[in-house]
Design an enzyme around this catalytic site. Structure first.
Site, PDB file in Angstrom:
ATOM      1  N   HIS A   1       0.872  -1.177   0.000  1.00  0.00           N
ATOM      2  CA  HIS A   1       0.000   0.000   0.000  1.00  0.00           C
ATOM      3  C   HIS A   1       0.912   1.230   0.000  1.00  0.00           C
ATOM      4  O   HIS A   1       2.024   1.188   0.536  1.00  0.00           O
ATOM      5  CB  HIS A   1      -0.841  -0.049   1.277  1.00  0.00           C
ATOM      6  CG  HIS A   1      -1.921   0.959   1.378  1.00  0.00           C
ATOM      7  ND1 HIS A   1      -1.702   2.251   1.780  1.00  0.00           N
ATOM      8  CD2 HIS A   1      -3.259   0.864   1.146  1.00  0.00           C
ATOM      9  CE1 HIS A   1      -2.855   2.901   1.794  1.00  0.00           C
ATOM     10  NE2 HIS A   1      -3.817   2.085   1.421  1.00  0.00           N
TER      11      HIS A   1
ATOM     12  N   ASP B   1       3.182  -4.536   7.910  1.00  0.00           N
ATOM     13  CA  ASP B   1       1.940  -3.779   7.768  1.00  0.00           C
ATOM     14  C   ASP B   1       0.794  -4.792   7.853  1.00  0.00           C
ATOM     15  O   ASP B   1       0.561  -5.568   6.921  1.00  0.00           O
ATOM     16  CB  ASP B   1       1.947  -3.057   6.412  1.00  0.00           C
ATOM     17  CG  ASP B   1       0.588  -2.451   6.065  1.00  0.00           C
ATOM     18  OD1 ASP B   1      -0.365  -2.630   6.839  1.00  0.00           O
ATOM     19  OD2 ASP B   1       0.507  -1.805   5.009  1.00  0.00           O
TER      20      ASP B   1
ATOM     21  N   GLN C   1      -4.412  -5.231   6.713  1.00  0.00           N
ATOM     22  CA  GLN C   1      -5.436  -6.097   6.117  1.00  0.00           C
ATOM     23  C   GLN C   1      -5.409  -7.514   6.665  1.00  0.00           C
ATOM     24  O   GLN C   1      -6.095  -8.389   6.120  1.00  0.00           O
ATOM     25  CB  GLN C   1      -5.260  -6.138   4.584  1.00  0.00           C
ATOM     26  CG  GLN C   1      -5.505  -4.822   3.900  1.00  0.00           C
ATOM     27  CD  GLN C   1      -6.970  -4.359   3.955  1.00  0.00           C
ATOM     28  OE1 GLN C   1      -7.886  -5.145   4.237  1.00  0.00           O
ATOM     29  NE2 GLN C   1      -7.193  -3.083   3.704  1.00  0.00           N
TER      30      GLN C   1
ATOM     31  N   LYS D   1     -10.238  -0.819  10.646  1.00  0.00           N
ATOM     32  CA  LYS D   1     -10.351  -2.000   9.779  1.00  0.00           C
ATOM     33  C   LYS D   1     -10.816  -3.210  10.591  1.00  0.00           C
ATOM     34  O   LYS D   1     -11.101  -4.254  10.045  1.00  0.00           O
ATOM     35  CB  LYS D   1      -8.994  -2.337   9.136  1.00  0.00           C
ATOM     36  CG  LYS D   1      -8.337  -1.174   8.435  1.00  0.00           C
ATOM     37  CD  LYS D   1      -8.461  -1.252   6.956  1.00  0.00           C
ATOM     38  CE  LYS D   1      -7.542  -0.229   6.301  1.00  0.00           C
ATOM     39  NZ  LYS D   1      -8.082   0.249   5.037  1.00  0.00           N
TER      40      LYS D   1
ATOM     41  N   CYS E   1      -4.829   2.493  -3.774  1.00  0.00           N
ATOM     42  CA  CYS E   1      -3.582   2.980  -3.145  1.00  0.00           C
ATOM     43  C   CYS E   1      -2.430   2.010  -3.363  1.00  0.00           C
ATOM     44  O   CYS E   1      -1.563   1.841  -2.488  1.00  0.00           O
ATOM     45  CB  CYS E   1      -3.752   3.228  -1.645  1.00  0.00           C
ATOM     46  SG  CYS E   1      -4.882   4.543  -1.277  1.00  0.00           S
TER      47      CYS E   1
HETATM   48  N1  PLP Z   1      -1.775  -0.769   4.517  1.00  0.00           N
HETATM   49  C1  PLP Z   1      -2.730  -1.466   3.888  1.00  0.00           C
HETATM   50  C2  PLP Z   1      -2.389  -2.819   3.343  1.00  0.00           C
HETATM   51  C3  PLP Z   1      -4.007  -0.929   3.752  1.00  0.00           C
HETATM   52  O1  PLP Z   1      -4.952  -1.621   3.111  1.00  0.00           O
HETATM   53  C4  PLP Z   1      -4.276   0.353   4.279  1.00  0.00           C
HETATM   54  C5  PLP Z   1      -5.598   0.970   4.108  1.00  0.00           C
HETATM   55  O2  PLP Z   1      -6.382   0.586   3.273  1.00  0.00           O
HETATM   56  C6  PLP Z   1      -3.246   1.030   4.936  1.00  0.00           C
HETATM   57  C7  PLP Z   1      -2.017   0.442   5.039  1.00  0.00           C
HETATM   58  C8  PLP Z   1      -3.454   2.398   5.515  1.00  0.00           C
HETATM   59  O3  PLP Z   1      -4.364   2.329   6.579  1.00  0.00           O
HETATM   60  P1  PLP Z   1      -4.891   3.674   7.257  1.00  0.00           P
HETATM   61  O4  PLP Z   1      -5.450   4.505   6.148  1.00  0.00           O
HETATM   62  O5  PLP Z   1      -5.928   3.199   8.204  1.00  0.00           O
HETATM   63  O6  PLP Z   1      -3.734   4.316   7.926  1.00  0.00           O
END
Ligand code: PLP
Length: 407
Positions: free
Chosen positions: A123, A200, A203, A226, A365
């Protein structure tokens, strides 16, 4: 507790509505999850009966609020099996957690010419912070490529290491494809070269049992929203010895032991990384959400979501002219990314919305991943524990209709 989707749905009031004359089918759960009454009421109750700033006062409400904040920290600790509660830092979300590590780790350990390993599947929130820091310092980003069957290329990963590799940062589960990456293998390989690893888990936290001691990662980030909690609250887990080695991220109140005009003595963990008034109500909502998930059981949730995914794959496969991505794997969470040949994903999303079905469209993203797959984007249906096979039927009917209208 036996998994009962009808009962679970009653806990999510937002689901009970119609959109454009159809029952709402909310399949945008990878973007954010809906909130159960347990979370909504916990937040309302907090403001009605418990609110005061944390770590500040000697009065009853401040002590109560502080106790609840620290209990929330312990709930997170147990949820991910961290060794200590002070290894849990509350942040605004995954993005802030990663920025915290990228900024402070680079201040302490990254010099010009050093190397940082990320992946093409990441992401943007695990690409842009590292990339921008690398540009500023004169360090180098190396990215693990993706194979034709939508996996991270482990062989290629092993070849990216050099004596200059300072950190690996990678995502557990792909938000665009649903692929569950074998992160333990990636972590172990990095450790054999004394390289720390950030995961990270934005998900994966809502679909998979996470045990940070078993994974042995140095850092792990996730967002409350999430996993059924409020927005604006997230977590950075870090091993004590690594958090101790990093400088503070932000400066201000609550993160200090003493201040003179000339100098400051910082707090110990975790407060060293929690400058200012943190989102303590969000932390309380996260506690309520994790308690709710634990009561149902993350394994039960995962099993049910897998059943939904398999059902959806079987149905969507029967529609000619629909391409779907990464559906042949077992190692996948309940995310179904697809395109209708000859139609733009955005138009598909609009027509689905006309039939009450909420999906995400676009590049999610993950521009580098879309460039690697050579596609402009996808429509993405992502299922949560409250979705049903009847909803998937409505989704499939909407996809058929979109195909009919657009091609
Ligand atoms: N990493 C992954 C794999 C994501 O899917 C997301 C959000 O969709 C994020 C990071 C960023 O999360 P946040 O916007 O809650 O900080």
């Amino acid at each position: 507790m036996a998994f009962d989707v009808r009962k679970i749905r009653k806990d999510f009031p937002v689901l009970d509505q119609t959109v454009n004359g159809y029952p709402l089918v909310y399949l945008d759960n990878a973007a954010t999850t809906q909130k159960p009454t347990a979370v909504i009421e916990a937040v309302a109750d907090f403001y009605k009966k418990k609110n005061a700033n944390v770590h500040r006062g000697v009065h009853y409400l401040s002590n109560l609020s502080t106790d609840l904040y620290e209990q929330a920290r312990k709930t997170v600790q147990h949820f991910i099996n961290a060794r200590h509660d002070y290894e849990i830092i509350f942040t605004r979300g995954t993005t802030e957690s990663i920025n915290l590590v990228a900024t402070t780790f680079s201040q302490a350990f990254i010099k010009p010419g050093d190397e940082i390993i990320i992946t093409v599947m990441d992401h943007h929130s695990n690409i842009v912070p590292w990339q921008q820091i690398a540009k500023r310092i004169g360090a180098k980003i190396k990215a693990v490529p993706v194979t034709d069957d939508y996996q991270l290329d482990f062989e290629a990963y092993t070849k990216l290491f050099s004596p200059k590799t300072k950190i690996v940062a990678l995502l557990h589960v792909s938000n665009s494809l649903g692929t569950i990456n074998p992160i333990k293998k990636f972590i172990d390989f990095a450790h054999e070269r004394d390289v720390p690893v950030l995961i990270d888990a934005a998900q994966s936290i809502q679909h998979e049992r996470i045990d940070v001691q078993e994974l042995d990662c140095e850092f792990l980030a996730f967002s409350g929203h999430k996993i059924y909690a409020e927005t604006g609250i997230g977590v950075l887990y870090g091993k004590e010895e690594w958090l101790d080695k990093l400088p503070p991220y932000q400066y201000g109140g609550d993160m200090i032991k003493d201040v003179t005009i000339e100098d400051t003595i910082f707090q110990d963990l975790p407060l060293k990384f929690e400058a200012g008034t943190n989102n303590y109500v969000g932390a309380y909502s996260l506690k309520a959400a994790l308690d709710y998930v634990s009561q149902i059981g993350i394994e039960e949730i995962a099993k049910y979501e897998k059943h939904l995914l398999n059902y959806a794959i079987e149905k969507i496969q029967q529609i000619d002219g629909v391409t779907f991505y990464a559906t042949k794997q077992d190692n996948k969470v309940s995310v179904l990314s697809f395109n209708i040949e000859g139609a733009h994903n955005y138009d598909v999303g609009m027509i689905l919305d006309q039939m009450g079905v909420a999906v995400r469209t676009g590049k999610h993203c993950t521009h580098p991943l879309m460039y690697a797959l050579k596609i402009p984007g996808t429509a993405r249906a992502s299922f949560a524990m409250y979705n049903t096979t009847e909803e998937i039927d409505q989704f499939i009917e909407a996809v058929k209709k979109a195909k009919q209208m657009l091609t």
